[in-house]
Design a protein around this motif. Structure first.
Motif, PDB file in Angstrom:
ATOM      1  N   GLY A  53      -3.263  -1.862   0.823  1.00 50.54           N
ATOM      2  CA  GLY A  53      -3.467  -0.625   0.069  1.00 50.54           C
ATOM      3  C   GLY A  53      -4.921  -0.286  -0.133  1.00 50.54           C
ATOM      4  O   GLY A  53      -5.247   0.867  -0.430  1.00 50.54           O
ATOM      5  N   PHE A  54      -5.812  -1.270   0.028  1.00 51.41           N
ATOM      6  CA  PHE A  54      -7.229  -1.023  -0.219  1.00 51.41           C
ATOM      7  C   PHE A  54      -8.079  -1.215   1.032  1.00 51.41           C
ATOM      8  O   PHE A  54      -9.304  -1.315   0.950  1.00 51.41           O
ATOM      9  N   GLY A  55      -7.419  -1.256   2.189  1.00 47.85           N
ATOM     10  CA  GLY A  55      -8.161  -1.221   3.433  1.00 47.85           C
ATOM     11  C   GLY A  55      -8.732   0.162   3.655  1.00 47.85           C
ATOM     12  O   GLY A  55      -8.283   1.160   3.070  1.00 47.85           O
ATOM     13  N   PRO A  56      -9.746   0.284   4.508  1.00 49.00           N
ATOM     14  CA  PRO A  56     -10.399   1.583   4.707  1.00 49.00           C
ATOM     15  C   PRO A  56      -9.438   2.699   5.105  1.00 49.00           C
ATOM     16  O   PRO A  56      -9.433   3.778   4.494  1.00 49.00           O
ATOM     17  N   SER A  57      -8.614   2.488   6.116  1.00 49.46           N
ATOM     18  CA  SER A  57      -7.712   3.553   6.561  1.00 49.46           C
ATOM     19  C   SER A  57      -6.652   3.869   5.522  1.00 49.46           C
ATOM     20  O   SER A  57      -6.246   5.023   5.343  1.00 49.46           O
ATOM     21  N   GLU A  58      -6.200   2.838   4.793  1.00 49.28           N
ATOM     22  CA  GLU A  58      -5.209   3.071   3.745  1.00 49.28           C
ATOM     23  C   GLU A  58      -5.777   3.921   2.616  1.00 49.28           C
ATOM     24  O   GLU A  58      -5.076   4.772   2.050  1.00 49.28           O
ATOM     25  N   GLN A  59      -7.042   3.704   2.279  1.00 50.37           N
ATOM     26  CA  GLN A  59      -7.655   4.510   1.213  1.00 50.37           C
ATOM     27  C   GLN A  59      -7.795   5.968   1.640  1.00 50.37           C
ATOM     28  O   GLN A  59      -7.599   6.875   0.827  1.00 50.37           O
ATOM     29  N   PHE A  60      -8.101   6.224   2.918  1.00 51.59           N
ATOM     30  CA  PHE A  60      -8.140   7.607   3.397  1.00 51.59           C
ATOM     31  C   PHE A  60      -6.753   8.243   3.294  1.00 51.59           C
ATOM     32  O   PHE A  60      -6.613   9.390   2.881  1.00 51.59           O
ATOM     33  N   GLY A  90       0.818  -1.213   0.000  1.00 49.23           N
ATOM     34  CA  GLY A  90       0.000   0.000   0.000  1.00 49.23           C
ATOM     35  C   GLY A  90       0.845   1.253   0.000  1.00 49.23           C
ATOM     36  O   GLY A  90       0.531   2.239  -0.663  1.00 49.23           O
ATOM     37  N   MET A  91       1.974   1.216   0.727  1.00 44.57           N
ATOM     38  CA  MET A  91       2.889   2.347   0.716  1.00 44.57           C
ATOM     39  C   MET A  91       3.456   2.572  -0.688  1.00 44.57           C
ATOM     40  O   MET A  91       3.654   3.707  -1.128  1.00 44.57           O
ATOM     41  N   ASP A  92       3.693   1.465  -1.409  1.00 42.34           N
ATOM     42  CA  ASP A  92       4.221   1.604  -2.767  1.00 42.34           C
ATOM     43  C   ASP A  92       3.211   2.250  -3.710  1.00 42.34           C
ATOM     44  O   ASP A  92       3.604   2.924  -4.681  1.00 42.34           O
ATOM     45  N   LEU A  93       1.921   2.060  -3.467  1.00 43.32           N
ATOM     46  CA  LEU A  93       0.917   2.737  -4.292  1.00 43.32           C
ATOM     47  C   LEU A  93       1.053   4.247  -4.152  1.00 43.32           C
ATOM     48  O   LEU A  93       0.961   4.999  -5.136  1.00 43.32           O
ATOM     49  N   ILE A  94       1.258   4.711  -2.931  1.00 45.18           N
ATOM     50  CA  ILE A  94       1.458   6.150  -2.706  1.00 45.18           C
ATOM     51  C   ILE A  94       2.755   6.611  -3.353  1.00 45.18           C
ATOM     52  O   ILE A  94       2.796   7.625  -4.064  1.00 45.18           O
ATOM     53  N   LYS A  95       3.805   5.856  -3.128  1.00 46.65           N
ATOM     54  CA  LYS A  95       5.117   6.248  -3.652  1.00 46.65           C
ATOM     55  C   LYS A  95       5.128   6.304  -5.179  1.00 46.65           C
ATOM     56  O   LYS A  95       5.610   7.267  -5.780  1.00 46.65           O
ATOM     57  N   ASN A  96       4.589   5.274  -5.812  1.00 48.28           N
ATOM     58  CA  ASN A  96       4.700   5.162  -7.265  1.00 48.28           C
ATOM     59  C   ASN A  96       3.655   5.968  -8.012  1.00 48.28           C
ATOM     60  O   ASN A  96       3.907   6.426  -9.133  1.00 48.28           O
ATOM     61  N   ASN A  97       2.481   6.159  -7.426  1.00 44.72           N
ATOM     62  CA  ASN A  97       1.396   6.829  -8.140  1.00 44.72           C
ATOM     63  C   ASN A  97       1.278   8.311  -7.827  1.00 44.72           C
ATOM     64  O   ASN A  97       0.783   9.071  -8.658  1.00 44.72           O
TER      65      ASN A  97
END
Length: 843
Positions: free
Chosen positions: A547-554, A418-425
């Protein structure tokens, strides 16, 4: 993770959250018949959206798939089909009713997946590693497009348009909408008694900026009125207070004074309000409700946009609000959203629980709120000093760094993904992003307490944490040295390299009960952070779908708001990230829970730094006069590119004004003063060091000497020469001629100024002249009108002689002559004999 199999299709690639070289969600928007307060009853909005099914991906666990796409999110309600959705926002008239959405055109294609679509599982709290696996879906999106919610932002009505590009029917068939057109229609009652007004009175409104970035139709912000905030008590005089600090100085003292002085100096009008004043003057069942009713009054009377709750709960009260999801009920979670969402009472049913689904809460921010979790003067000084260092004079070499720490949330769910989604996108390529991975489960990684603290000490503007927490501990890796306690926080030695912490961990921000670990980061004088975002109770994740858990999406959408949607102030990206999911939060689910428990500790107004700060180029007059109309200040980056939306503030003892720079980097002010106190100019801009200077006030007017001793001559050019002297130099000088000749620019070499005028040919009446001169300080001096004498050196001339050549002796003889002159013929004689004359000819 495998790609979806789909038929060959032709579609426009449209992503709401961009990857590096892909444009955002493409949507066309047109609006008709919107005319403000006098709008006709029927209104409509035409909407066009597009989606490329080739951007979809499967994220599979235990035989069930989440179908995802960049820029889209997974629903929060248990049992809903785990298919992507996004939210678009539309502004309508505040009295809009009978809202209808009709799909007028749709292009659909059937697509297939490798595994059955999952139903959203029961979320797991991020304080536990007990998994809740996914199963088949129980609910399906009924259609591609719907109005999923509505609410008010500072009295302006906003509709949430939910787009589900992929839907699933009961037989398991997936249908993708590559294009969809719809018409939104609504009515406005013709007669209704409400208090309407302008939504934004301040040209530098931050809420206006937020709406401009969020709406499909930002051009209509100025076309619609706004409902006035329903304030039970209204005692404040109208004024301009953009930022309010609420505190108790009997406990905190004057610790916030330099903070407030700085905010005012940079162009954020700020005022301290005592809790005792609020307690004595506002109604409420408790102190929290009194504070909220005061904030409503401040929004109406002062157009307030930022509120700092300047104290821990013993200094500034809090609201405990109700949350329930996944079999867990917590009736009194610390919830500062109560002070931000000002619509209604938050207790419509009048029971002992606040913020229930039956309490008429729309969850949308009407003012941006942060809290300084301080209990003493010394803690308040730490908070103020750290914030001001970050904003005014941060150390070099760290503000373009980001740290992303993700651990295993259970034996399967590795939140580093999930951290990589933030980093890469989302993070720009100019940021130095350091990923810290969990070293457990046989996977090599570098996430443990010593490494994490060392990374923070080296400096990172943004610190993301996806891991377990409790109120006094943060898990930074599942190894034996992966627990960081409150007692470890004083070990930070970051040399003022303060950043912003955002964690999904449980209870990490329970500021109403002891000092939670997020608080300790904010209050640590020798390190830590200037702000922290975290939960006052559980955070939530989804087993097997990192990466697609509720808190991660926020967390993800807050980062998107910061980097991609222009929400650059601390509470902007925090509140607007939460606001994105409001329409998913109408029932008791994980989204509503997070709306209640996720809080911001820190200054709500400060801009989040995301790169090394630059040094601005600023041009301005070296001195200013007692009156200066159009005083210019121009701001650019170090490379000379103009800076738009830099905040420029001019302040002295009897003058205060602020403005944003335009596209050319310029702001202008109509300055006037009655004294010689210096004028302070302060300029701030995103990712730039502040600029400040004191200008001297000059009350010496230009000295003008105009010599008109030499007369002019009709029909000829006349050279006007004057001497103009001033200690600040001459910036502008003009010659003004009374009458049709108008105003002429004087050209000069610093002291001597000249210009030429043409003397009229038909008059010797004196010309009236005067000089107007402005010095480099903006002081004007104007001479009295002075006469320029005009001579005539052109003799009359004979046009025609019609006199007869012959005459008889003794008979009368007629003389007929025509003569002319530029100023008229006065006397015409023939051999001394006067002849009757006319002004321009005689005969």
């Amino acid at each position: 993770m495998r790609s979806i199999r789909y038929p060959t299709i032709s579609a426009l690639i449209v992503l709401f959250f961009l990857m590096a070289n892909i444009n955002a969600l493409s949507d066309r928007f047109t609006q008709a018949n919107v005319n403000g307060e006098n709008t006709p009853p029927d209104q409509h909005v035409d909407i066009h959206l597009e989606f490329d099914s080739s951007s979809a991906r499967e994220l599979t666990h235990n035989g069930f798939s989440y179908v995802t796409a960049p820029g889209y999110y997974i629903p929060f309600t248990e049992g809903d089909a785990a298919l992507p959705f996004t939210i678009r926002k539309v502004l309508v008239h505040p009295l809009a009713e009978n809202i209808r959405l009709h799909i007028t055109n749709i292009e659909e294609r059937t697509i297939s997946v490798d595994h059955p679509v999952a139903g959203v599982p029961e979320p797991s709290p991020v304080s536990s590693s007990v998994p809740s696996p996914a199963g088949p879906p129980l609910e399906y999106p009924p259609e591609h497009l719907s109005v999923s919610g509505d609410g008010y932002v500072r009295g302006m009505k906003v509709l949430d348009i939910r787009f589900d590009p992929i839907i699933l029917d009961g037989r398991g068939a997936l249908t993708s909408a590559s294009e969809i057109d719809a018409r939104l229609t609504y009515d406005i009652p013709e007669e209704i008694q409400v208090d309407l007004g302008a939504p934004f009175r301040r040209s530098t409104s931050v809420f206006r900026s937020s709406l401009e970035h969020d709406l499909l139709n930002p051009e209509d912000i100025d076309r619609f009125p706004a409902l006035k905030m329903d304030a039970p008590v209204s005692i404040l005089d109208h004024g301009d207070v953009q930022y309010v600090v609420i505190t108790n100085t009997s406990l905190i003292g004057d610790a916030f004074s330099p903070f407030i002085e700085w905010k005012n100096r940079k162009g954020i009008p700020t005022k301290l309000v005592e809790t005792s004043f609020i307690n004595d003057n506002y109604n409420g069942t408790d102190m929290a409700e009194k504070i909220r009713n005061f904030i409503k009054d401040a929004v109406n009377s002062w157009d307030t946009e930022f509120v700092l709750l300047g104290g821990d709960v013993a200094v500034v009260d809090y609201r405990g609000a109700y949350a329930r999801t996944s079999g867990t009920t917590q009736p009194y979670n610390a919830c500062d959203l109560y002070f931000s969402d000002l619509d209604g009472t938050w207790n419509q049913d009048g029971d002992s629980y606040w913020g229930e689904t039956t309490d008429g809460v729309d969850l949308r921010p009407d003012v941006y709120v942060g809290r300084a979790p301080v209990q003493t003067y010394q803690e308040a000084k730490v908070f103020v000093n750290k914030t001001m260092i970050y904003e005014i004079s941060p150390p070099s070499g760290y503000l373009d760094n980001a740290t992303l720490a993700g651990e295993y949330l259970d034996s399967t769910t590795n939140s580093s993904q999930g951290m990589d989604l933030i980093k890469n996108n989302l993070l720009p390529s100019t940021m130095n992003a350091t990923s810290m991975y969990d070293s457990a489960k046989g996977v090599f990684g570098n996430l443990n307490r010593p490494n994490f603290m060392n990374q923070v000490d080296m400096g990172a503007s943004l610190i993301y944490h996806s891991g377990h927490c409790n109120w006094n501990v943060m898990s930074v890796g599942t190894a034996s040295n992966g627990m960081m306690y409150n007692s470890n926080i004083p070990l930070y030695k970051s040399d003022a390299k303060y950043g912003v912490l955002n964690t999904i961990g449980c209870i990490a921000n329970r500021f109403n009960n002891n000092d939670a670990i997020v608080e300790r980061h904010v209050l640590e004088p020798d390190g830590g952070t200037i702000a922290g975002i975290g939960n006052s109770h559980y955070g939530w994740y989804s087993y097997g779908y990192p990466g697609f858990g509720p808190s991660e999406q926020f967390m993800y959408v807050m980062t998107y708001e910061l980097f991609r949607n222009g929400q650059v102030r601390m509470a902007q990206h925090f509140a607007e990230g939460k606001n994105y999911f409001v329409s998913s939060s109408g029932s008791y689910n994980s989204a509503r829970w997070i709306q209640i428990v996720l809080n911001l500790l820190g200054d709500p107004e400060v801009r989040v730094r995301t790169s090394e700060p630059g040094v601005m180029n600023v041009t301005f007059p070296s001195t200013v006069g007692m009156s200066y109309e159009g005083l210019p200040v121009k701001v650019s980056y170090a490379n000379g590119t103009p800076i738009k939306d830099a905040l420029v503030c001019l302040q002295k003892s009897d003058y205060y004004s602020y403005a944003l720079t335009n596209e050319t980097g310029e702001a202008r002010f109509n300055f006037t003063t009655s004294n010689l106190d210096p004028l302070n100019v302060t300029i701030t801009a995103l990712n730039q060091l502040p600029f400040t200077v004191n200008l001297s006030v000059d009350n010496v007017l230009p000295t003008i000497h105009l010599d008109l001793s030499e007369p002019g001559t009709t029909g000829e050019d006349y050279s006007v020469n004057c001497t103009i002297l001033d200690n600040a130099g001459i910036k502008e000088a003009y010659l003004e001629v009374n009458g049709s000749l108008g105003r002429t620019v004087l050209k000069g070499n610093g002291t001597v100024f000249t210009t030429n005028i043409s003397i009229p040919v038909n008059s010797i009446e004196p010309l009236e002249l005067r000089i107007l001169a402005m010095d480099g300080s903006g002081n004007w001096n104007i001479t009295p009108w002075m006469d320029l004498l005009v001579n005539d050196n052109d003799p009359p001339y004979l046009i025609e002689d019609r006199t007869g050549r012959f005459a008889e002796t003794g008979d009368p003889h007629n003389f007929s002559l025509r003569a002319s002159d530029n100023i008229g013929v006065g006397i015409l004689q023939y051999r001394g004999i006067p002849i009757r004359n006319r002004p321009a000819q005689s005969s």
